[in-house]
Design an enzyme around this catalytic site. Structure first.
Site, PDB file in Angstrom:
ATOM      1  N   HIS A  66      56.357  38.129  47.106  1.00  0.00           N
ATOM      2  CA  HIS A  66      55.409  38.117  48.221  1.00  0.00           C
ATOM      3  C   HIS A  66      54.165  37.338  47.843  1.00  0.00           C
ATOM      4  CE1 HIS A  66      53.925  39.366  52.084  1.00  0.00           C
ATOM      5  NE2 HIS A  66      52.800  39.826  51.556  1.00  0.00           N
ATOM      6  N   GLN A  71      45.480  32.141  49.802  1.00  0.00           N
ATOM      7  CA  GLN A  71      44.520  33.167  49.403  1.00  0.00           C
ATOM      8  C   GLN A  71      44.131  33.054  47.925  1.00  0.00           C
ATOM      9  OE1 GLN A  71      45.750  37.068  50.782  1.00  0.00           O
ATOM     10  NE2 GLN A  71      46.095  36.308  52.857  1.00  0.00           N
ATOM     11  N   HIS A 241      55.549  42.742  56.665  1.00  0.00           N
ATOM     12  CA  HIS A 241      54.537  43.706  56.220  1.00  0.00           C
ATOM     13  C   HIS A 241      54.742  45.003  56.995  1.00  0.00           C
ATOM     14  CE1 HIS A 241      51.785  39.980  55.652  1.00  0.00           C
ATOM     15  NE2 HIS A 241      52.048  40.431  54.434  1.00  0.00           N
ATOM     16  N   HIS A 278      54.912  46.216  51.013  1.00  0.00           N
ATOM     17  CA  HIS A 278      53.924  47.291  50.855  1.00  0.00           C
ATOM     18  C   HIS A 278      54.542  48.661  51.124  1.00  0.00           C
ATOM     19  CE1 HIS A 278      50.971  44.232  50.264  1.00  0.00           C
ATOM     20  NE2 HIS A 278      51.022  43.815  51.506  1.00  0.00           N
ATOM     21  N   ASP A 329      51.001  38.543  46.181  1.00  0.00           N
ATOM     22  CA  ASP A 329      50.361  38.668  47.483  1.00  0.00           C
ATOM     23  C   ASP A 329      49.086  37.831  47.592  1.00  0.00           C
ATOM     24  OD1 ASP A 329      49.517  39.493  49.972  1.00  0.00           O
ATOM     25  OD2 ASP A 329      49.627  41.617  49.579  1.00  0.00           O
TER      26      ASP A 329
END
Length: 468
Positions: A66, A71, A241, A278, A329
């Protein structure tokens, strides 16, 4: 010549004194691979040949199941308290503002930097949950798959294997609420996602797979998810998610009368192609539902800690034979060791006990975590990775046998040492698809990739300053 008679080329063979195979550690293992980068021989109890490359500790490369590559560029920028209580939701607003600045050139440079870091720390594959698709004003680029293609180009530059997951992102919340202005870059319907999948088809290879990802039950309707599942080729992975935050659970119950995993399992046929990312807030029936379906729980402990998500019901899940893998992530860390360490440590803190990640068949925490994460990550990627076995990709890690942490270490303690002893990176060399990408701890294109990343960050920081 003996080597020619055996069909071996010394440039495509490695002799490992100790190699981690699917059944556990084995000694004196010959590994050989072909020009395509697939393993053709895995032979324990061998004898080294003259001129053969030899190493002490060799294990399969980890799969990062993931990732949101962009980011990586904002890691460290959100650790400043606001006037009110900070949460996942306040972080998300900051992330939206940052995402609006990213250009195709930026995302390719960021992805290459991120993936080169992931390689140096032991990830050899990544699943990219990709949702920055459009121009900042919400229009499409000339090529609808432009941003996804740029991320794949960044992966190719670094050498990492990739599963690209174009994201279905249509709504702001349950009840098909319209997207906010700051979400306009993410907007897709099922036709859009399938168009991107089709555009990426020529890029599929032994190094590149293409699946899809409904962003969440907030951002995609059940009808859309069902349609996407039916239209995506059957062998391709699907990620989503789910149940990351308590507010999400509460909103789902208010909308449907069911919790997120309950709703998904009721309406969608979950199976081994699904990865539920998650899944932090679960009741016992939801834990059992995921475990029995064969779907993967995609766990990202460093991000889940950074965002204040909570802790997954790990003990109950593995007791029921649930399949899991790890991902980085938001990329506050690029290390599988740190993910696995905090997966275990979070459980120890919660239960006030030790050595949680074990089963009756595997009592070593490190061995269980690494092997189980390989299995779940490989399943989530839809690629032939995750083990040193004939027909799998030649993706492997060589540990630094000169490091003091590995001095005189017993075979049974190697993975526990890797995960739980100190903070030095014990991974020295990394091979992906039969090609060495990291040697002596340094990525082959590290200087070039880093220079481009620095230039990108200077541009983004300037834009950030101009916009306050």
């Amino acid at each position: 010549m003996q080597n020619e008679e055996r069909g071996l080329r010394m440039s495509q063979t490695l002799f490992a004194q100790h190699a981690l195979l699917p059944q556990g550690w084995a000694s004196n293992v010959r590994l050989a691979w072909n020009d395509a980068g697939d393993l053709t021989r895995v032979e324990p109890n061998s004898t080294p040949l003259a001129g053969e490359h030899q190493q002490t500790w060799v294990l399969p490369g980890m799969i990062n199941l993931h990732s949101h590559a962009f980011q990586r560029a904002m890691a460290g920028m959100t650790e400043f308290a606001g006037e009110n209580r900070d949460s996942f939701w306040t972080w998300r607003d900051l992330m939206y503002r940052f995402a609006r600045q990213i250009t195709p050139e930026h995302i390719e440079a960021i992805a290459a930097q991120l993936y080169s870091e992931c390689l140096r720390y032991g990830y050899t594959s990544v699943c990219e949950f990709h949702y920055v698709q459009r121009v900042p004003n919400g229009a499409w680029y000339g090529a609808q798959a432009e941003m996804a293609q740029r991320v794949i180009a960044g992966a190719a530059h670094s050498g990492i294997g990739i599963t690209m997951l174009p994201v279905l992102y249509s709504y702001a919340n349950f009840g098909e609420q319209p997207l906010r202005d700051e979400q306009c870059r993410f907007k897709t319907d099922v036709d859009d996602v399938m168009a991107i999948v089709a555009a990426l088809e020529p890029l599929r290879s032994s190094q590149v797979e293409v699946g899809a990802a409904p962003h969440s039950l907030r951002a995609a309707s059940i009808a859309q998810i069902r349609d996407l599942q039916q239209r995506l080729p059957a062998a391709r992975p699907l990620h989503i998610h789910i149940a990351e935050q308590q507010k999400e659970v509460q909103d789902c119950v208010a909308h449907s009368g069911l919790r997120p995993v309950q709703l998904l399992a009721k309406e969608i046929q979950l199976d081994q192609r699904w990865c539920l990312v998650h899944a932090t807030h679960l009741l016992a029936d939801e834990v059992s539902s995921i475990a029995s379906s064969g779907a993967i729980a995609g766990l990202c402990p460093t991000t889940e800690a950074n965002l204040g998500d909570g802790l997954f019901a790990f003990s109950d899940f593995i007791a029921q034979g649930g399949v899991f893998g790890i991902g980085s992530d938001s990329h506050v860390s690029q290390s599988p060791v740190e993910e696995l360490r905090w997966l275990e440590y979070g459980q120890r803190l919660q239960q006030q006990a030790r050595n949680i990640a074990t089963t009756p068949q595997e009592r070593s925490v490190g061995d269980f975590l690494w092997q189980a994460s390989l299995q779940g990550g490989a399943q989530a990627s839809g690629r032939q990775v995750g083990s040193l076995a004939v027909g799998k990709r030649a993706d492997l890690l060589v540990l630094d046998d000169s490091h003091p942490n590995l001095a005189a270490v017993w075979q049974q303690d190697v993975l526990n040492t890797l995960i739980f002893c100190g903070n030095d990176n014990l991974i020295r060399d990394v091979m992906v698809g039969g090609q060495w990408r990291v040697e002596n701890g340094r990525h082959q294109q590290q200087a070039e990739i880093a220079a481009r990343y620095r230039a990108t960050m200077q541009e983004l920081q300037q834009l950030r300053a101009e916009k306050g």
